[in-house]
Write an enzyme that holds these catalytic residues in place. Structure first.
Site: not given
Ligand SMILES: N=C(N)NC/C=C/[C@H]1O[C@@H](n2cnc3c(N)ncnc32)[C@H](O)[C@@H]1O
Length: 421
Positions: A105, A198, A207, A356
């Site tokens: 990405d 990140e 998540e 992505h």
């Protein structure tokens, strides 16, 4: 209404066990930790009960409790061991598939390189923590493009063994120290000047890796230190999704000349109950200008804020079309280490290079024709799953105020989308 017999109609008082931690917000909410035994005195609503713990009484979310002795849900059995599902989560990052996707990405990876590059002078002699470093790309950028005194590259998955090799292979051992383990359990010798990570997931929060970043901030970022990203925002827009709708619903109109429309309710339930990840929306499908509905200041955001993130919206329909649903994406901002320095933005929206993450599509059960001049206003709530701690439910509520007299003036809707449990 309490009945006159010992227990109330709703079985109160009732002893319940807590399935997960609840920090609560507001003075009338009662905080508790997983496996606490609470005494429920009343159930004024299906969502909030009146309960007591260690002599303190307050409101608690009913979904966090299970009556003692009630049958354990299968989910609850497995999740009580591992509400974070860390075993499978970190196993997925122990293979190259996801790291290849993230490294491939360019928008994402170049944005982080740009941050390091534009701050290279100010990074000199700084202490950096790269939380969830993966293959170490951000840490290697730091060592290659600037002269920090040390970068602690923290990585919980087994990829860390290879990350160490990559650091050596690229002659960055002097600067980069790879620490394998969860950031929550990692000891650093010093506080850090910069905490870079990140962590953004689909719809920004999925998540919930951001919780690990906030805990590391509170523990390791020195006073006046810098968070990268410094802030993040979730953007939303009402949109058309004609081809997706045709593919999943219209398809059943007349496949091979036959009428399969009785399957349409099934299709709508199967394909539109959950959000569609990795949706690439065409800018021409946006029915109005997008707006940031949730913003996160990474210096002030608290872990308990993550339980429920709310936003309001008001969209003015700029082009007539079919309102199939909402599309969401995020932007992240990296403030400069120099005062007055330029901020770097990572934008995952339809007017930027695709990433992505792409975008996330929330399909309504029934599309609605809307006209230029109509307005779509309402709210969004990202409600963290009290049991599966990396999951959430996104609830959208909307009103369509039509500018056309002939249609009934206001259409109201609401829908909850589990991500994923
Ligand atoms: N979803 C996006 N964008 N990035 C996911 C990025 C996840 C990477 O960070 C690691 N990671 C996640 N949480 C922790 C933690 N608490 N401690 C140490 N390493 C961690 C994972 O193993 C992946 O390599």
């Amino acid at each position: 209404m309490q009945s006159d017999k010992e227990g109330g109609d709703d079985g109160c008082p009732e002893e319940c066990i807590a399935l997960s931690d609840f920090t609560g917000s507001g003075s009338d909410q009662l905080a508790f930790t997983s496996k606490d035994k609470l005494l429920v005195h009343a159930k004024p609503s299906s969502d909030w009960w009146w309960a007591e713990l260690h002599g303190v009484i307050g409101y608690v979310p009913a979904s966090y409790l299970r009556p003692v002795g009630a049958a354990k849900e299968r989910d609850e059995e497995t999740c009580l061991e591992d509400p974070w599902q860390d075993e499978e989560y970190f196993a997925s990052y122990g293979t190259l598939r996801l790291h290849l996707e993230m490294l491939s990405d360019k928008s994402r990876t170049e944005a982080y390189r740009q941050v390091i590059f534009t701050n290279s002078a100010s990074l000199r002699n700084k202490v950096v923590m790269d939380l969830g470093c993966g293959t170490g790309i951000i840490s290697l950028f730091c060592a290659q493009l600037s002269q920090p005194s040390v970068v602690y590259a923290v990585e919980a998955s087994s990829i860390a063994e290879y990350t160490r090799q990559l650091v050596k292979q690229n002659d960055c051992e002097e600067v980069v120290t790879v620490l394998q383990g969860r950031a929550e359990e990692t000891e650093l010798p010093v506080q850090v000047d910069v905490l870079v990570s990140e962590w953004m997931g689909n719809c920004l929060l999925f998540e919930f890796m951001v919780e690990s970043v906030l805990l590391a901030r509170d523990r390791w970022l020195r006073k006046g230190g810098v968070m990268w990203p410094s802030s993040a925002a979730l953007a939303l827009v009402p949109c058309q999704a004609e081809s997706y709708y045709a593919e999943k619903i219209a398809f059943w109109e007349q496949p091979y000349g036959l009428d399969f429309t009785p399957l349409q309710p099934l299709a709508q339930k199967e394909f539109f109950t959950k959000p569609k990840f990795s949706h690439l929306i065409d800018p021409s499908d946006c029915l109005s200008a997008p707006c940031d509905i949730i913003t996160m200041d990474m210096y002030t955001l608290q872990v308990e804020d993550l339980e429920e993130m709310k936003g309001q919206f008001h969209f003015c329909v700029e082009r007539s079309g079919v309102f199939h649903g909402f599309t969401a994406w995020f932007t992240a901002h990296f403030e400069s280490l120099e005062t007055e320095g330029a901020t770097v933005e990572l934008n995952t929206g339809p007017n930027s290079e695709p990433t992505h993450w792409k975008q996330t599509l929330f399909m309504l059960d029934r599309p609605v024709r809307v006209y230029e001049g109509d307005s779509i206003s309402g709210s969004i709530v990202l409600h963290r799953n009290p049991i599966w701690r990396r999951h959430m439910t996104v609830t959208l509520q909307w009103n369509i105020n039509s500018s056309k007299e002939e249609t009934d003036n206001c259409q109201v809707g609401t829908k909850s989308f589990p991500m994923w449990r």
